[in-house]
Scaffold this motif. Structure first.
Motif, PDB file in Angstrom:
ATOM      1  N   CYS A  47       0.838  -1.206   0.000  1.00  0.00           N
ATOM      2  CA  CYS A  47       0.000   0.000   0.000  1.00  0.00           C
ATOM      3  C   CYS A  47       0.873   1.256   0.000  1.00  0.00           C
ATOM      4  O   CYS A  47       0.622   2.199  -0.761  1.00  0.00           O
ATOM      5  N   THR A  83      -9.092   9.139  -9.785  1.00  0.00           N
ATOM      6  CA  THR A  83      -9.047   9.735  -8.449  1.00  0.00           C
ATOM      7  C   THR A  83      -8.727   8.715  -7.362  1.00  0.00           C
ATOM      8  O   THR A  83      -8.551   9.083  -6.204  1.00  0.00           O
ATOM      9  N   ARG A  87      -6.372   6.019  -5.568  1.00  0.00           N
ATOM     10  CA  ARG A  87      -4.972   5.617  -5.419  1.00  0.00           C
ATOM     11  C   ARG A  87      -4.854   4.091  -5.452  1.00  0.00           C
ATOM     12  O   ARG A  87      -5.667   3.380  -4.869  1.00  0.00           O
ATOM     13  N   GLY A 135      -2.614   2.351  -3.981  1.00  0.00           N
ATOM     14  CA  GLY A 135      -2.338   1.885  -2.624  1.00  0.00           C
ATOM     15  C   GLY A 135      -3.603   1.618  -1.830  1.00  0.00           C
ATOM     16  O   GLY A 135      -3.653   0.687  -1.025  1.00  0.00           O
ATOM     17  N   THR A 165       2.735   1.872  -3.374  1.00  0.00           N
ATOM     18  CA  THR A 165       1.910   2.247  -4.527  1.00  0.00           C
ATOM     19  C   THR A 165       0.977   3.422  -4.240  1.00  0.00           C
ATOM     20  O   THR A 165       0.105   3.727  -5.050  1.00  0.00           O
ATOM     21  N   TRP A 166       1.147   4.064  -3.095  1.00  0.00           N
ATOM     22  CA  TRP A 166       0.245   5.150  -2.702  1.00  0.00           C
ATOM     23  C   TRP A 166       0.276   6.323  -3.691  1.00  0.00           C
ATOM     24  O   TRP A 166      -0.737   6.969  -3.926  1.00  0.00           O
ATOM     25  N   GLY A 167       1.401   6.598  -4.287  1.00  0.00           N
ATOM     26  CA  GLY A 167       1.516   7.730  -5.202  1.00  0.00           C
ATOM     27  C   GLY A 167       0.979   7.463  -6.599  1.00  0.00           C
ATOM     28  O   GLY A 167       0.960   8.369  -7.434  1.00  0.00           O
ATOM     29  N   GLN A 168       0.547   6.242  -6.871  1.00  0.00           N
ATOM     30  CA  GLN A 168       0.028   5.896  -8.195  1.00  0.00           C
ATOM     31  C   GLN A 168      -1.498   5.944  -8.184  1.00  0.00           C
ATOM     32  O   GLN A 168      -2.124   5.730  -7.154  1.00  0.00           O
ATOM     33  N   TYR A 169      -2.064   6.227  -9.352  1.00  0.00           N
ATOM     34  CA  TYR A 169      -3.522   6.292  -9.483  1.00  0.00           C
ATOM     35  C   TYR A 169      -3.981   5.269 -10.515  1.00  0.00           C
ATOM     36  O   TYR A 169      -3.274   4.979 -11.471  1.00  0.00           O
TER      37      TYR A 169
END
Length: 175
Positions: free
Chosen positions: A114, A127, A129, A131, A117-121
């Motif tokens: 999580c 909208t 994430r 993560g 990958t939080w910065g990926q969408y």
């Protein structure tokens, strides 16, 4: 103390059931909408399929925790059923310890996933994430770990009736 822990876990168990049930219910409403939009309206929506997949992930990991506590999970007991009672008790403890290790792995590595990958969408839902879509993994691991520890220290709760909290407490106060 035991009663308080069991009541807390009963509520946690019911919350898991409700979350898993609502995820399935929402999926059953979203999928027909996607079909209707594509074949009747002629305009396919991009969100129903990824949303249904995410709800299936929620259902799987949160529902698995509830299933574990209820004793409704898959278990192969062919070997352990043939063991003498002392060995069977030791095997049961070993299984719970191994389950705790798996739950810890899911929680720790799922959290790392999580976080990484939080910065990926998501491309289908810009909208959301990535993560956040993996969050059911560590959450399910943590919930299952709670139920594994409960089974280790408080015994198997799958045959115990879950106490209802809503009307029972109100009626007791009125009496």
């Amino acid at each position: 103390m035991r009663s308080t822990l069991l009541q807390f876990n009963d509520r946690l168990y019911m919350a898991c059931i409700w979350v898993a049930g609502l995820a399935v219910l929402t999926m059953t409403l979203i999928i027909p909408w996607g079909i209707f939009a594509r074949y009747v309206l002629g305009t396919g929506s991009s969100w129903p399929e990824p949303t249904a997949i995410l709800l299936m992930v929620v259902f799987t990991f949160i529902g698995a925790a509830a299933s574990y506590r209820a004793g409704a999970h898959m278990a192969v007991a062919m070997v352990t059923d043939r063991m003498p009672p002392p060995l069977k008790a030791s095997a049961a403890i070993l299984v719970q310890l191994l389950m705790a290790v798996i739950c810890l792995f899911m929680t720790i590595k799922g959290y790392s996933l999580c976080k990484a990958t939080w910065g990926q969408y998501m491309s289908a839902m810009p909208t959301l994430r990535v993560g956040l879509t993996y969050a059911p993994i560590p959450l399910g691991g943590l919930l299952t770990l709670v139920f594994v520890l409960e089974k280790l220290f408080l015994g198997d709760q799958s045959n115990r009736r879950v106490v209802r909290f809503d009307l029972v407490e109100e009626n007791e106060g009125a009496a």
